[in-house]
Motif scaffolding. Structure first.
Motif, mmCIF file in Angstrom:
data_model
loop_
_atom_site.group_PDB
_atom_site.id
_atom_site.type_symbol
_atom_site.label_atom_id
_atom_site.label_comp_id
_atom_site.label_asym_id
_atom_site.label_seq_id
_atom_site.Cartn_x
_atom_site.Cartn_y
_atom_site.Cartn_z
ATOM 1 N N VAL A 60 0.842 -1.194 0.000
ATOM 2 C CA VAL A 60 0.000 0.000 0.000
ATOM 3 C C VAL A 60 0.877 1.243 0.000
ATOM 4 O O VAL A 60 0.627 2.213 -0.735
ATOM 5 C CB VAL A 60 -0.948 0.001 1.212
ATOM 6 C CG1 VAL A 60 -1.711 1.329 1.289
ATOM 7 C CG2 VAL A 60 -1.938 -1.155 1.125
ATOM 8 N N GLU A 61 1.930 1.228 0.815
ATOM 9 C CA GLU A 61 2.855 2.360 0.852
ATOM 10 C C GLU A 61 3.601 2.495 -0.474
ATOM 11 O O GLU A 61 3.907 3.606 -0.915
ATOM 12 C CB GLU A 61 3.843 2.188 2.016
ATOM 13 C CG GLU A 61 3.196 2.209 3.388
ATOM 14 C CD GLU A 61 2.458 3.517 3.651
ATOM 15 O OE1 GLU A 61 2.974 4.586 3.263
ATOM 16 O OE2 GLU A 61 1.358 3.470 4.232
ATOM 17 N N VAL A 62 3.906 1.362 -1.105
ATOM 18 C CA VAL A 62 4.553 1.391 -2.419
ATOM 19 C C VAL A 62 3.637 2.085 -3.428
ATOM 20 O O VAL A 62 4.080 2.922 -4.224
ATOM 21 C CB VAL A 62 4.891 -0.032 -2.899
ATOM 22 C CG1 VAL A 62 5.376 -0.021 -4.341
ATOM 23 C CG2 VAL A 62 5.947 -0.667 -2.000
ATOM 24 N N CYS A 63 2.352 1.748 -3.396
ATOM 25 C CA CYS A 63 1.388 2.350 -4.323
ATOM 26 C C CYS A 63 1.247 3.852 -4.071
ATOM 27 O O CYS A 63 1.157 4.648 -5.017
ATOM 28 C CB CYS A 63 0.032 1.672 -4.187
ATOM 29 S SG CYS A 63 0.000 -0.043 -4.765
ATOM 30 N N GLU A 111 -5.815 6.363 -4.565
ATOM 31 C CA GLU A 111 -6.745 6.784 -3.516
ATOM 32 C C GLU A 111 -7.046 5.674 -2.521
ATOM 33 O O GLU A 111 -7.964 5.794 -1.712
ATOM 34 C CB GLU A 111 -8.048 7.289 -4.140
ATOM 35 C CG GLU A 111 -7.852 8.499 -5.049
ATOM 36 C CD GLU A 111 -9.145 8.985 -5.659
ATOM 37 O OE1 GLU A 111 -10.171 8.266 -5.498
ATOM 38 O OE2 GLU A 111 -9.139 10.053 -6.286
ATOM 39 N N GLY A 112 -6.300 4.595 -2.566
ATOM 40 C CA GLY A 112 -6.521 3.500 -1.631
ATOM 41 C C GLY A 112 -7.195 2.315 -2.296
ATOM 42 O O GLY A 112 -7.551 2.354 -3.481
ATOM 43 N N LEU A 113 -7.380 1.259 -1.518
ATOM 44 C CA LEU A 113 -7.979 0.028 -2.003
ATOM 45 C C LEU A 113 -9.391 -0.142 -1.454
ATOM 46 O O LEU A 113 -9.731 0.400 -0.399
ATOM 47 C CB LEU A 113 -7.128 -1.170 -1.584
ATOM 48 C CG LEU A 113 -5.668 -1.195 -2.059
ATOM 49 C CD1 LEU A 113 -4.921 -2.349 -1.402
ATOM 50 C CD2 LEU A 113 -5.599 -1.288 -3.573
ATOM 51 N N VAL A 114 -10.171 -0.920 -2.143
ATOM 52 C CA VAL A 114 -11.498 -1.279 -1.649
ATOM 53 C C VAL A 114 -11.387 -2.342 -0.573
ATOM 54 O O VAL A 114 -12.078 -2.305 0.442
ATOM 55 C CB VAL A 114 -12.389 -1.770 -2.811
ATOM 56 C CG1 VAL A 114 -13.734 -2.265 -2.275
ATOM 57 C CG2 VAL A 114 -12.588 -0.666 -3.836
#
Length: 245
Positions: free
Chosen positions: A119-122, A130-133
């Motif tokens: 997540v930090e890589v993204c 904007e984040g994941l579902v």
């Protein structure tokens, strides 16, 4: 060739010298069953035309993430990429890692200065992320899909084992952000041989044409092949050997 080379190549259909298509696994035709006027097997009924049309109309599709079982089935023999664009790095799916998720610490795979999880890589590398579902979804373990290699070269490159002794360095992608290439991984591995095969076919036809046109078929084809091959071609023989002799 566009899919094999992963480059924007275009060719009008009327200028294509040949057409290559995959065969169904059930293909088993004996040459003797063909008509006498064409002494080769008819494979038209064994080409999966629906898959050919499917791959032509859309080269990328979403992964089936409605359940773990459907996702696990969908990544079998699959090529995925973590960007929805045509020309980017592709991965060969190895397995679904149900023991990992996007928030799993990746200290064993990343250097200390790198982000701690995917997540930090993204957040660091994907513009507009904007984040994941679903932050609990499993990860897909992948390896880099090999690029095109000159199979006619006598110099064979060997795999360099990773630090853990495996033949590939483990990489992980998030299913929610991935797209699936519509050409299966097994077909892509076979297609990677096509440039080398067609190079040999073209060279053989050229040698035969030259031999018939200028030498009345009296020259050894292998010697003529060497005579027209430059060292930069990277083949097993070239005209430098003839100059030495």
């Amino acid at each position: 060739m566009r899919a094999i080379m992963n480059k924007p190549l275009n060719c009008a259909i009327e200028e294509m010298p040949y057409f290559l298509a995959p065969l169904d696994f059930a293909w088993d035709i004996e040459t003797g069953k063909a008509q006498s006027r064409w002494p080769y097997p008819d494979v038209s009924d064994y080409i999966p035309w629906d898959l050919v049309i499917y791959a032509t109309e859309q080269h990328l599709v979403p992964l089936r993430t409605e359940s773990l079982e459907s996702l696990e089935e969908d990544i079998k023999d699959a090529v995925v990429q973590d960007w929805w664009t045509e020309f980017t790095k592709r991965y060969d799916c190895m397995r679904l890692r149900r023991d990992l998720n996007p928030l799993t610490p990746l200290d064993d795979l990343a250097k200390a200065k790198n982000p701690a999880n995917l997540v930090e890589v993204c957040k660091a590398k994907r513009k507009g992320f904007e984040g994941l579902v679903d932050y609990s979804q499993p990860l897909i373990e992948v390896s880099n899909l090999p690029g095109i290699t000159n199979r006619l070269s006598p110099v064979v490159k060997t795999f360099t084992p990773a630090s853990n002794g495996s033949l590939y360095s483990a990489k992980f992608v998030i299913p929610e952000l991935c797209s699936k290439f519509t050409i299966p991984a097994s077909t892509m591995r076979t297609l990677s041989l096509i440039p080398s095969i067609m190079k040999r076919v073209d060279d053989t036809l050229l040698v035969r044409e030259l031999n018939a046109m200028y030498f009345y078929n009296e020259i050894d084809p292998s010697a003529l092949q060497a005579a027209i091959t430059a060292p930069s071609a990277g083949l097993e023989t070239d005209y430098e050997r003839l100059e030495l002799l």
